[in-house]
Design an enzyme around this catalytic site. Structure first.
Site, PDB file in Angstrom:
ATOM      1  N   ASP A   9     -82.327 -13.824  63.744  1.00  0.00           N
ATOM      2  CA  ASP A   9     -83.450 -13.612  63.199  1.00  0.00           C
ATOM      3  C   ASP A   9     -84.620 -13.991  64.116  1.00  0.00           C
ATOM      4  O   ASP A   9     -84.215 -13.829  65.698  1.00  0.00           O
ATOM      5  CB  ASP A   9     -84.146 -14.624  62.265  1.00  0.00           C
ATOM      6  CG  ASP A   9     -85.552 -14.600  61.240  1.00  0.00           C
ATOM      7  OD1 ASP A   9     -85.832 -13.575  61.243  1.00  0.00           O
ATOM      8  OD2 ASP A   9     -85.938 -16.415  61.935  1.00  0.00           O
ATOM      9  N   LEU A  10     -85.782 -12.977  63.764  1.00  0.00           N
ATOM     10  CA  LEU A  10     -87.170 -13.146  65.207  1.00  0.00           C
ATOM     11  C   LEU A  10     -88.141 -14.000  65.048  1.00  0.00           C
ATOM     12  O   LEU A  10     -88.159 -16.027  65.898  1.00  0.00           O
ATOM     13  CB  LEU A  10     -87.609 -11.830  64.915  1.00  0.00           C
ATOM     14  CG  LEU A  10     -88.117 -11.233  65.938  1.00  0.00           C
ATOM     15  CD1 LEU A  10     -87.653 -11.692  67.042  1.00  0.00           C
ATOM     16  CD2 LEU A  10     -89.630 -10.147  65.463  1.00  0.00           C
ATOM     17  N   ASP A  11     -88.663 -14.337  64.223  1.00  0.00           N
ATOM     18  CA  ASP A  11     -90.198 -15.611  64.517  1.00  0.00           C
ATOM     19  C   ASP A  11     -89.091 -16.721  64.878  1.00  0.00           C
ATOM     20  O   ASP A  11     -89.100 -16.729  62.852  1.00  0.00           O
ATOM     21  CB  ASP A  11     -90.598 -14.804  62.960  1.00  0.00           C
ATOM     22  CG  ASP A  11     -91.870 -13.298  62.940  1.00  0.00           C
ATOM     23  OD1 ASP A  11     -91.891 -12.610  64.547  1.00  0.00           O
ATOM     24  OD2 ASP A  11     -91.417 -12.959  62.252  1.00  0.00           O
ATOM     25  N   THR A  17     -93.441 -17.122  67.410  1.00  0.00           N
ATOM     26  CA  THR A  17     -94.124 -16.903  66.320  1.00  0.00           C
ATOM     27  C   THR A  17     -93.763 -17.170  64.859  1.00  0.00           C
ATOM     28  O   THR A  17     -95.534 -16.942  64.365  1.00  0.00           O
ATOM     29  CB  THR A  17     -93.915 -14.860  66.557  1.00  0.00           C
ATOM     30  OG1 THR A  17     -92.322 -14.732  65.455  1.00  0.00           O
ATOM     31  CG2 THR A  17     -94.460 -14.332  67.557  1.00  0.00           C
ATOM     32  N   LYS A  45     -91.536 -18.926  55.605  1.00  0.00           N
ATOM     33  CA  LYS A  45     -90.719 -18.694  56.752  1.00  0.00           C
ATOM     34  C   LYS A  45     -90.444 -17.531  56.018  1.00  0.00           C
ATOM     35  O   LYS A  45     -88.835 -18.096  55.460  1.00  0.00           O
ATOM     36  CB  LYS A  45     -90.550 -19.533  57.081  1.00  0.00           C
ATOM     37  CG  LYS A  45     -91.425 -20.556  57.966  1.00  0.00           C
ATOM     38  CD  LYS A  45     -90.777 -21.510  59.283  1.00  0.00           C
ATOM     39  CE  LYS A  45     -91.972 -22.181  59.715  1.00  0.00           C
ATOM     40  NZ  LYS A  45     -91.165 -23.793  60.321  1.00  0.00           N
ATOM     41  N   GLY A  46     -89.346 -16.748  56.332  1.00  0.00           N
ATOM     42  CA  GLY A  46     -88.809 -15.259  56.380  1.00  0.00           C
ATOM     43  C   GLY A  46     -88.695 -14.580  55.139  1.00  0.00           C
ATOM     44  O   GLY A  46     -87.925 -14.061  54.804  1.00  0.00           O
ATOM     45  N   SER A 114     -84.618  -9.042  60.214  1.00  0.00           N
ATOM     46  CA  SER A 114     -85.722 -10.314  60.156  1.00  0.00           C
ATOM     47  C   SER A 114     -86.731  -9.328  59.169  1.00  0.00           C
ATOM     48  O   SER A 114     -86.492  -8.139  59.289  1.00  0.00           O
ATOM     49  CB  SER A 114     -86.512 -10.101  61.763  1.00  0.00           C
ATOM     50  OG  SER A 114     -87.664  -9.910  61.486  1.00  0.00           O
ATOM     51  N   ALA A 115     -87.347 -10.059  58.554  1.00  0.00           N
ATOM     52  CA  ALA A 115     -87.880  -9.681  57.397  1.00  0.00           C
ATOM     53  C   ALA A 115     -89.474  -8.813  58.574  1.00  0.00           C
ATOM     54  O   ALA A 115     -90.176  -8.167  57.427  1.00  0.00           O
ATOM     55  CB  ALA A 115     -88.627 -10.716  56.985  1.00  0.00           C
ATOM     56  N   SER A 116     -89.440  -8.882  59.322  1.00  0.00           N
ATOM     57  CA  SER A 116     -90.859  -8.560  59.916  1.00  0.00           C
ATOM     58  C   SER A 116     -90.632  -6.909  60.571  1.00  0.00           C
ATOM     59  O   SER A 116     -90.050  -6.407  60.779  1.00  0.00           O
ATOM     60  CB  SER A 116     -91.228  -9.277  61.634  1.00  0.00           C
ATOM     61  OG  SER A 116     -92.287  -8.845  62.202  1.00  0.00           O
ATOM     62  N   LYS A 145     -85.609 -11.444  51.883  1.00  0.00           N
ATOM     63  CA  LYS A 145     -84.939 -13.114  51.864  1.00  0.00           C
ATOM     64  C   LYS A 145     -85.616 -13.782  51.089  1.00  0.00           C
ATOM     65  O   LYS A 145     -86.244 -13.876  50.566  1.00  0.00           O
ATOM     66  CB  LYS A 145     -84.921 -13.597  53.097  1.00  0.00           C
ATOM     67  CG  LYS A 145     -84.522 -12.616  54.512  1.00  0.00           C
ATOM     68  CD  LYS A 145     -84.452 -13.261  56.057  1.00  0.00           C
ATOM     69  CE  LYS A 145     -84.464 -12.828  57.003  1.00  0.00           C
ATOM     70  NZ  LYS A 145     -84.844 -13.601  58.048  1.00  0.00           N
ATOM     71  N   GLU A 169     -81.115 -18.930  62.118  1.00  0.00           N
ATOM     72  CA  GLU A 169     -82.395 -18.586  60.891  1.00  0.00           C
ATOM     73  C   GLU A 169     -83.513 -20.069  61.223  1.00  0.00           C
ATOM     74  O   GLU A 169     -82.388 -21.297  61.074  1.00  0.00           O
ATOM     75  CB  GLU A 169     -81.741 -18.664  59.237  1.00  0.00           C
ATOM     76  CG  GLU A 169     -81.980 -17.508  59.234  1.00  0.00           C
ATOM     77  CD  GLU A 169     -82.826 -16.553  58.581  1.00  0.00           C
ATOM     78  OE1 GLU A 169     -84.122 -17.505  58.738  1.00  0.00           O
ATOM     79  OE2 GLU A 169     -83.411 -15.735  58.657  1.00  0.00           O
ATOM     80  N   ASP A 170     -84.267 -20.232  61.040  1.00  0.00           N
ATOM     81  CA  ASP A 170     -85.349 -20.726  60.801  1.00  0.00           C
ATOM     82  C   ASP A 170     -85.493 -21.330  59.884  1.00  0.00           C
ATOM     83  O   ASP A 170     -86.747 -22.452  59.292  1.00  0.00           O
ATOM     84  CB  ASP A 170     -86.170 -20.896  61.810  1.00  0.00           C
ATOM     85  CG  ASP A 170     -86.832 -19.526  61.666  1.00  0.00           C
ATOM     86  OD1 ASP A 170     -87.380 -18.796  60.880  1.00  0.00           O
ATOM     87  OD2 ASP A 170     -88.421 -19.829  62.034  1.00  0.00           O
TER      88      ASP A 170
HETATM   89  C1  BG6 Z   1     -90.475 -13.183  58.658  1.00  0.00           C
HETATM   90  C2  BG6 Z   1     -92.164 -14.596  58.699  1.00  0.00           C
HETATM   91  O1  BG6 Z   1     -89.893 -12.826  59.875  1.00  0.00           O
HETATM   92  O2  BG6 Z   1     -91.385 -11.996  58.900  1.00  0.00           O
HETATM   93  C3  BG6 Z   1     -92.843 -14.441  58.039  1.00  0.00           C
HETATM   94  O3  BG6 Z   1     -91.317 -15.648  59.141  1.00  0.00           O
HETATM   95  C4  BG6 Z   1     -92.953 -12.920  58.014  1.00  0.00           C
HETATM   96  O4  BG6 Z   1     -93.738 -15.700  57.823  1.00  0.00           O
HETATM   97  C5  BG6 Z   1     -92.084 -11.943  57.514  1.00  0.00           C
HETATM   98  O5  BG6 Z   1     -94.333 -12.986  56.388  1.00  0.00           O
HETATM   99  C6  BG6 Z   1     -93.136 -10.310  58.259  1.00  0.00           C
HETATM  100  O6  BG6 Z   1     -93.417 -10.389  58.801  1.00  0.00           O
HETATM  101  P1  BG6 Z   1     -94.985  -9.234  59.067  1.00  0.00           P
HETATM  102  O7  BG6 Z   1     -94.515  -8.951  60.790  1.00  0.00           O
HETATM  103  O8  BG6 Z   1     -94.368  -7.672  58.792  1.00  0.00           O
HETATM  104  O9  BG6 Z   1     -95.531  -9.372  58.286  1.00  0.00           O
HETATM  105 MG    MG Z   2     -88.041 -16.629  60.737  1.00  0.00          MG
END
Ligand code: BG6
Ligand code: MG
Length: 218
Positions: A9-11, A17, A45-46, A114-116, A145, A169-170
């Site tokens: 996972d990233l964040d 972050t 988170k996630g 990652s979800a980000s 997730k 994962e966190d």
């Molecule tokens: C996850 C974070 O990695 O990404 C969440 O833990 C965040 O907090 C999600 O909402 C989506 O990220 P982003 O950067 O696309 O808004």
């Molecule tokens: Mg995370």
């Protein structure tokens, strides 16, 4: 030689972050009159940007028009991008790089799940883009997730069976996603929060190379 797929996972796992996501959501929630606690943050988170805002509005008992909803998502991301504008390698969490280097040296797949939607720019800023064999992020998935889609895609991109994948994962949602995918879940953070994980560590500093070797062998 065994080749496993390690999915990061990233964040909150690779980079520090999670605190910026928290600050950006808290500020936004408070601005529209909704309280936002650390415990509620654990549940975000996630979780994708869209689902996070949906949850915050539900906690505050508020509904918004589609336009206002989109506007708040944009504002949250702007605030978050401001926090990470100047980020660099100092935001890498302790020993994550040593772990990645060891996995590369031992010829394992190193992937991102990652979800980000901001994952690639963050990997660029921290000089890690090249380390990854495959990257699956918020732009590549339709199910957030705890749905396992993000991790199953990383497995597929490296032609690895899910039971040969190990996920760091966190977040509670991420551990549940890894378990649902049939992968080995490793919680990085608070064990009492991440109690559904197969293994728990407070940080990569506790993960020895011999533990990684065992994961590779088994
Ligand atoms: C996850 C974070 O990695 O990404 C969440 O833990 C965040 O907090 C999600 O909402 C989506 O990220 P982003 O950067 O696309 O808004
Ligand atoms: Mg995370």
């Amino acid at each position: 030689m065994n080749k496993k797929c390690f999915i990061f996972d990233l964040d909150g796992v690779i980079v520090d972050t999670a605190k910026y996501h928290f600050l950006a959501w808290k500020n936004l929630a408070n601005n529209i009159g909704i309280d936002f606690s650390q415990a509620q943050n654990e549940q975000l988170k996630g979780v994708s940007r869209e689902q996070s805002l949906t949850k915050i509005l539900a906690w505050g008992g508020k509904t918004l028009s589609a336009t206002n909803f989109q506007d708040l998502m944009r504002k949250k991301n702007e605030a978050y991008l401001n926090y990470i504008a100047t980020m660099g390698r100092s935001e890498l969490l302790p020993d994550v790089e040593r772990t990645i280097d060891f996995l590369i040296e031992t010829n394992q797949y190193v992937t991102l799940g990652s979800a980000s939607k901001n994952a690639r720019p963050i990997l660029e800023k921290t000089n890690l883009l090249e380390a990854f064999d495959a990257i699956v992020d918020g732009n590549d998935i339709t199910e957030a997730k705890p749905n396992p889609e993000v991790f199953l895609k990383a497995a597929k991109l490296t032609n690895t069976q899910p039971n040969h994948c190990i996920v760091f994962e966190d977040s509670v949602a991420g551990i549940q996603a890894a378990n649902a995918a049939g992968m080995i879940s490793i919680g990085i953070g608070n064990e009492s929060v991440l109690n559904e994980a197969v293994h728990n560590f407070t940080s990569f500093t506790e993960i020895s190379n011999s533990f990684l070797e065992e994961l590779i062998k088994n």
